[in-house]
Design a protein around this motif. Structure first.
Motif, short mmCIF file in Angstrom:
data_model
loop_
_atom_site.label_atom_id
_atom_site.label_comp_id
_atom_site.label_asym_id
_atom_site.label_seq_id
_atom_site.Cartn_x
_atom_site.Cartn_y
_atom_site.Cartn_z
N THR A 30 -82.40 6.24 -49.74
CA THR A 30 -82.87 7.18 -50.74
C THR A 30 -83.05 8.52 -50.05
O THR A 30 -83.55 8.58 -48.93
N HIS A 78 -88.13 14.30 -58.76
CA HIS A 78 -87.01 13.37 -58.76
C HIS A 78 -86.36 13.35 -57.37
O HIS A 78 -86.25 14.38 -56.73
N LYS A 115 -84.83 12.29 -50.47
CA LYS A 115 -85.84 13.02 -51.22
C LYS A 115 -86.05 14.39 -50.62
O LYS A 115 -85.63 14.66 -49.50
N SER A 158 -80.96 8.91 -55.79
CA SER A 158 -81.72 7.70 -56.00
C SER A 158 -81.21 6.61 -55.06
O SER A 158 -80.19 6.78 -54.40
#
Length: 144
Positions: A6, A14, A8, A18
Motif C-alpha cells: 500500500t 485516501h 500512502k 490501495s
C-alpha cells in the motif's frame, strides 16, 4: 512470491495506491530491506516497460470518473493513463534512485506496524503482512 503493498501520503484521507499484490522473484522467506526495495523497483520497471507506447489522438477512454478525479488531484498528479515519454526506464538507475530516496528519508517503509530505518534490516516474508510505503513531505518555511 506475492507481497501486499500500500502506498500512502501523510495528511491524505485516501491512499495513493490501495492495497495491491506484487509478484517478486525471490525464493527465500527472509530478505533484507535493500534487496526487497530493489526487487519491487525491478518488478515495477518491467511492468512499465511492458506497456504499449501507442500514440493516441485523444484520451477519451482513459478519462477518470468524477469520484476518482478528486483522489488524483489530492495526490498532486493527474494522469489519464497515457505515456508521452517513449523512453524505456532503466532498472539500475531506478533501483539506485529508490535506495537513495530511502537513505534521504523521502519515504518510510512499514511491515505491519514495524518501521524500517536501515537497509540492512531483515524481513520475514512468511508472515505475509502488508508493506506500507509512506511518502514524506517537507514543511515549507525556515527556522530563521
Amino acid at each position: 512470491m506475492n507481497i501486499k503493498v500500500t502506498v500512502k501520503q501523510l495528511g491524505r484521507k485516501h491512499p495513493v495506491l490501495s492495497e495491491q499484490k506484487i509478484e517478486i522473484i525471490y525464493e527465500d522467506s527472509v530478505i533484507s530491506l535493500e534487496n526487497l526495495l530493489k526487487l519491487i523497483v525491478q518488478q515495477q520497471v518491467e511492468k512499465f516497460n511492458a506497456q504499449s507506447f501507442e500514440l493516441e489522438d485523444e484520451d477519451s477512454t482513459k478519462i477518470p470518473t468524477d469520484n476518482y478525479l478528486n483522489i488524483l488531484t489530492d495526490t498532486g498528479k493527474v494522469g489519464f493513463g497515457s505515456i508521452y515519454n517513449l523512453k524505456k526506464a532503466d532498472v539500475q538507475k531506478a533501483q539506485d534512485n529508490a535506495i537513495q530516496a530511502f537513505e534521504d528519508r523521502l519515504f518510510a517503509v512499514f511491515y505491519n506496524d514495524e518501521q524500517f530505518s536501515d537497509l540492512g534490516q531483515t524481513i520475514d516474508l512468511s508472515l505475509q503482512h502488508t508493506f506500507t510505503f509512506i511518502r514524506l513531505t517537507f514543511l515549507a518555511g525556515s527556522y530563521w
